[in-house]
Design a protein around this motif. Structure first.
Motif, PDB file in Angstrom:
ATOM      1  N   LYS A  10      -2.447  18.879 -28.983  1.00 15.03           N
ATOM      2  CA  LYS A  10      -2.355  17.366 -27.993  1.00 15.03           C
ATOM      3  C   LYS A  10      -2.009  16.440 -28.774  1.00 15.03           C
ATOM      4  O   LYS A  10      -1.303  15.512 -28.374  1.00 15.03           O
ATOM      5  CB  LYS A  10      -3.863  17.301 -27.770  1.00 15.03           C
ATOM      6  CG  LYS A  10      -4.129  18.196 -26.552  1.00 15.03           C
ATOM      7  CD  LYS A  10      -5.749  17.989 -26.335  1.00 15.03           C
ATOM      8  CE  LYS A  10      -6.168  18.896 -25.226  1.00 15.03           C
ATOM      9  NZ  LYS A  10      -7.753  18.743 -25.146  1.00 15.03           N
ATOM     10  N   GLN A  11      -2.195  16.182 -30.428  1.00 19.60           N
ATOM     11  CA  GLN A  11      -1.740  15.467 -31.096  1.00 19.60           C
ATOM     12  C   GLN A  11      -0.353  15.337 -30.973  1.00 19.60           C
ATOM     13  O   GLN A  11       0.145  14.098 -31.181  1.00 19.60           O
ATOM     14  CB  GLN A  11      -2.575  15.579 -32.462  1.00 19.60           C
ATOM     15  CG  GLN A  11      -2.142  14.367 -33.557  1.00 19.60           C
ATOM     16  CD  GLN A  11      -2.351  14.884 -34.802  1.00 19.60           C
ATOM     17  OE1 GLN A  11      -2.942  15.803 -35.300  1.00 19.60           O
ATOM     18  NE2 GLN A  11      -2.375  13.692 -35.620  1.00 19.60           N
ATOM     19  N   LYS A  12       0.299  16.467 -31.289  1.00 24.16           N
ATOM     20  CA  LYS A  12       1.633  16.552 -31.442  1.00 24.16           C
ATOM     21  C   LYS A  12       2.373  15.893 -30.082  1.00 24.16           C
ATOM     22  O   LYS A  12       3.370  15.204 -30.294  1.00 24.16           O
ATOM     23  CB  LYS A  12       2.228  17.920 -31.826  1.00 24.16           C
ATOM     24  CG  LYS A  12       3.724  17.901 -32.470  1.00 24.16           C
ATOM     25  CD  LYS A  12       3.342  17.511 -33.959  1.00 24.16           C
ATOM     26  CE  LYS A  12       4.774  17.572 -34.563  1.00 24.16           C
ATOM     27  NZ  LYS A  12       4.780  16.845 -35.972  1.00 24.16           N
ATOM     28  N   ILE A  13       1.714  16.320 -29.171  1.00 26.98           N
ATOM     29  CA  ILE A  13       2.521  15.936 -27.888  1.00 26.98           C
ATOM     30  C   ILE A  13       2.221  14.514 -27.576  1.00 26.98           C
ATOM     31  O   ILE A  13       3.116  13.757 -27.254  1.00 26.98           O
ATOM     32  CB  ILE A  13       1.873  16.723 -26.798  1.00 26.98           C
ATOM     33  CG1 ILE A  13       2.292  18.196 -26.495  1.00 26.98           C
ATOM     34  CG2 ILE A  13       2.148  16.161 -25.315  1.00 26.98           C
ATOM     35  CD1 ILE A  13       1.211  19.034 -25.768  1.00 26.98           C
ATOM     36  N   ARG A  14       1.113  13.888 -27.953  1.00 29.61           N
ATOM     37  CA  ARG A  14       0.795  12.390 -27.893  1.00 29.61           C
ATOM     38  C   ARG A  14       1.699  11.656 -28.843  1.00 29.61           C
ATOM     39  O   ARG A  14       1.988  10.487 -28.516  1.00 29.61           O
ATOM     40  CB  ARG A  14      -0.581  12.323 -27.897  1.00 29.61           C
ATOM     41  CG  ARG A  14      -1.564  12.723 -26.631  1.00 29.61           C
ATOM     42  CD  ARG A  14      -3.014  12.905 -26.951  1.00 29.61           C
ATOM     43  NE  ARG A  14      -3.621  13.292 -25.859  1.00 29.61           N
ATOM     44  CZ  ARG A  14      -5.019  13.636 -25.987  1.00 29.61           C
ATOM     45  NH1 ARG A  14      -5.541  13.527 -27.095  1.00 29.61           N
ATOM     46  NH2 ARG A  14      -5.602  14.039 -24.880  1.00 29.61           N
ATOM     47  N   ARG A  16       4.706  12.284 -29.446  1.00 33.83           N
ATOM     48  CA  ARG A  16       5.861  12.531 -29.108  1.00 33.83           C
ATOM     49  C   ARG A  16       6.144  11.411 -27.798  1.00 33.83           C
ATOM     50  O   ARG A  16       7.064  10.521 -27.782  1.00 33.83           O
ATOM     51  CB  ARG A  16       6.446  13.876 -28.721  1.00 33.83           C
ATOM     52  CG  ARG A  16       7.972  13.740 -28.222  1.00 33.83           C
ATOM     53  CD  ARG A  16       8.423  15.246 -27.643  1.00 33.83           C
ATOM     54  NE  ARG A  16       7.773  15.602 -26.673  1.00 33.83           N
ATOM     55  CZ  ARG A  16       6.894  16.507 -26.463  1.00 33.83           C
ATOM     56  NH1 ARG A  16       6.881  17.554 -27.589  1.00 33.83           N
ATOM     57  NH2 ARG A  16       6.262  17.009 -25.470  1.00 33.83           N
ATOM     58  N   LYS A  17       5.118  11.302 -27.048  1.00 35.45           N
ATOM     59  CA  LYS A  17       5.076  10.742 -25.737  1.00 35.45           C
ATOM     60  C   LYS A  17       4.873   8.949 -26.120  1.00 35.45           C
ATOM     61  O   LYS A  17       5.080   8.326 -25.386  1.00 35.45           O
ATOM     62  CB  LYS A  17       4.034  11.168 -25.025  1.00 35.45           C
ATOM     63  CG  LYS A  17       4.499  12.618 -24.167  1.00 35.45           C
ATOM     64  CD  LYS A  17       3.524  12.914 -23.257  1.00 35.45           C
ATOM     65  CE  LYS A  17       4.150  13.961 -22.356  1.00 35.45           C
ATOM     66  NZ  LYS A  17       3.471  14.634 -21.287  1.00 35.45           N
ATOM     67  N   GLY A  18       4.144   8.759 -27.093  1.00 38.05           N
ATOM     68  CA  GLY A  18       3.615   7.667 -27.646  1.00 38.05           C
ATOM     69  C   GLY A  18       5.119   6.786 -28.236  1.00 38.05           C
ATOM     70  O   GLY A  18       5.327   5.588 -27.926  1.00 38.05           O
ATOM     71  N   ALA A  19       5.883   7.640 -29.044  1.00 42.81           N
ATOM     72  CA  ALA A  19       7.064   7.179 -29.141  1.00 42.81           C
ATOM     73  C   ALA A  19       8.323   6.544 -28.185  1.00 42.81           C
ATOM     74  O   ALA A  19       8.912   5.689 -28.364  1.00 42.81           O
ATOM     75  CB  ALA A  19       7.788   8.216 -30.171  1.00 42.81           C
ATOM     76  N   ASN A  20       8.033   7.475 -27.278  1.00 44.77           N
ATOM     77  CA  ASN A  20       8.961   7.195 -26.003  1.00 44.77           C
ATOM     78  C   ASN A  20       8.279   6.150 -25.115  1.00 44.77           C
ATOM     79  O   ASN A  20       8.930   5.308 -24.354  1.00 44.77           O
ATOM     80  CB  ASN A  20       8.856   8.348 -25.016  1.00 44.77           C
ATOM     81  CG  ASN A  20       9.564   9.551 -25.676  1.00 44.77           C
ATOM     82  OD1 ASN A  20      10.240   9.308 -26.300  1.00 44.77           O
ATOM     83  ND2 ASN A  20       9.203  10.571 -25.078  1.00 44.77           N
ATOM     84  N   ARG A  21       7.019   5.606 -25.464  1.00 44.26           N
ATOM     85  CA  ARG A  21       6.214   4.390 -24.615  1.00 44.26           C
ATOM     86  C   ARG A  21       6.697   3.330 -25.263  1.00 44.26           C
ATOM     87  O   ARG A  21       6.334   2.203 -24.785  1.00 44.26           O
ATOM     88  CB  ARG A  21       4.869   4.888 -24.529  1.00 44.26           C
ATOM     89  CG  ARG A  21       4.303   5.122 -23.172  1.00 44.26           C
ATOM     90  CD  ARG A  21       2.685   5.362 -23.221  1.00 44.26           C
ATOM     91  NE  ARG A  21       2.479   6.883 -23.100  1.00 44.26           N
ATOM     92  CZ  ARG A  21       1.684   7.561 -23.903  1.00 44.26           C
ATOM     93  NH1 ARG A  21       1.274   6.698 -25.102  1.00 44.26           N
ATOM     94  NH2 ARG A  21       1.428   8.638 -23.952  1.00 44.26           N
ATOM     95  N   TYR A  22       6.905   3.384 -26.619  1.00 37.96           N
ATOM     96  CA  TYR A  22       7.025   1.883 -27.387  1.00 37.96           C
ATOM     97  C   TYR A  22       8.067   0.921 -26.695  1.00 37.96           C
ATOM     98  O   TYR A  22       9.251   1.514 -26.256  1.00 37.96           O
ATOM     99  CB  TYR A  22       7.833   2.283 -29.068  1.00 37.96           C
ATOM    100  CG  TYR A  22       7.694   1.068 -29.699  1.00 37.96           C
ATOM    101  CD1 TYR A  22       6.616   0.421 -30.175  1.00 37.96           C
ATOM    102  CD2 TYR A  22       9.152   0.805 -30.159  1.00 37.96           C
ATOM    103  CE1 TYR A  22       6.717  -0.484 -30.824  1.00 37.96           C
ATOM    104  CE2 TYR A  22       9.120  -0.170 -30.998  1.00 37.96           C
ATOM    105  CZ  TYR A  22       8.214  -0.947 -31.447  1.00 37.96           C
ATOM    106  OH  TYR A  22       8.314  -1.929 -32.279  1.00 37.96           O
ATOM    107  N   GLN A  23       7.802  -0.105 -26.525  1.00 37.44           N
ATOM    108  CA  GLN A  23       8.537  -1.039 -25.793  1.00 37.44           C
ATOM    109  C   GLN A  23       8.760  -2.336 -26.702  1.00 37.44           C
ATOM    110  O   GLN A  23       9.240  -3.536 -26.197  1.00 37.44           O
ATOM    111  CB  GLN A  23       7.693  -1.770 -24.633  1.00 37.44           C
ATOM    112  CG  GLN A  23       7.455  -0.910 -23.490  1.00 37.44           C
ATOM    113  CD  GLN A  23       6.647  -1.219 -22.397  1.00 37.44           C
ATOM    114  OE1 GLN A  23       5.855  -2.367 -22.580  1.00 37.44           O
ATOM    115  NE2 GLN A  23       6.844  -0.798 -21.147  1.00 37.44           N
ATOM    116  N   GLY A  24       8.850  -2.043 -28.156  1.00 39.25           N
ATOM    117  CA  GLY A  24       9.379  -3.258 -28.793  1.00 39.25           C
ATOM    118  C   GLY A  24       8.073  -3.994 -29.211  1.00 39.25           C
ATOM    119  O   GLY A  24       7.183  -3.674 -28.691  1.00 39.25           O
TER     120      GLY A  24
END
Ligand SMILES: [Zn+2]
Length: 60
Positions: A10-14, A16-24
């Motif tokens: 779960k940590q690894k998935i989160r 990756r998804k957290g990096a995609n959520r980054y908005q500057g």
């Protein structure tokens, strides 16, 4: 059919998804002067932090 070799944690998935959520970098308007400033930082325009004057800005 493709079969995964190892279960992804779960940590690894989160991560990756957290990096995609980054908005500057996040900015918010200063409550005293309205200029955009970084959150939880002293306003560079008027020198306020919250409702008190922290640093004095001299006008040019
Ligand atoms: Zn300000």
């Amino acid at each position: 059919m493709a079969v995964q070799q190892n279960k992804m944690s779960k940590q690894k998935i989160r991560q990756r998804k957290g990096a995609n959520r980054y908005q500057g970098i996040q900015t918010s308007p200063c409550p005293s002067c309205g200029a955009a400033r970084l959150t939880h930082r002293v306003c560079p325009k008027c020198g306020h932090y919250g409702d008190r004057q922290v640093i004095s800005i001299t006008a040019e």
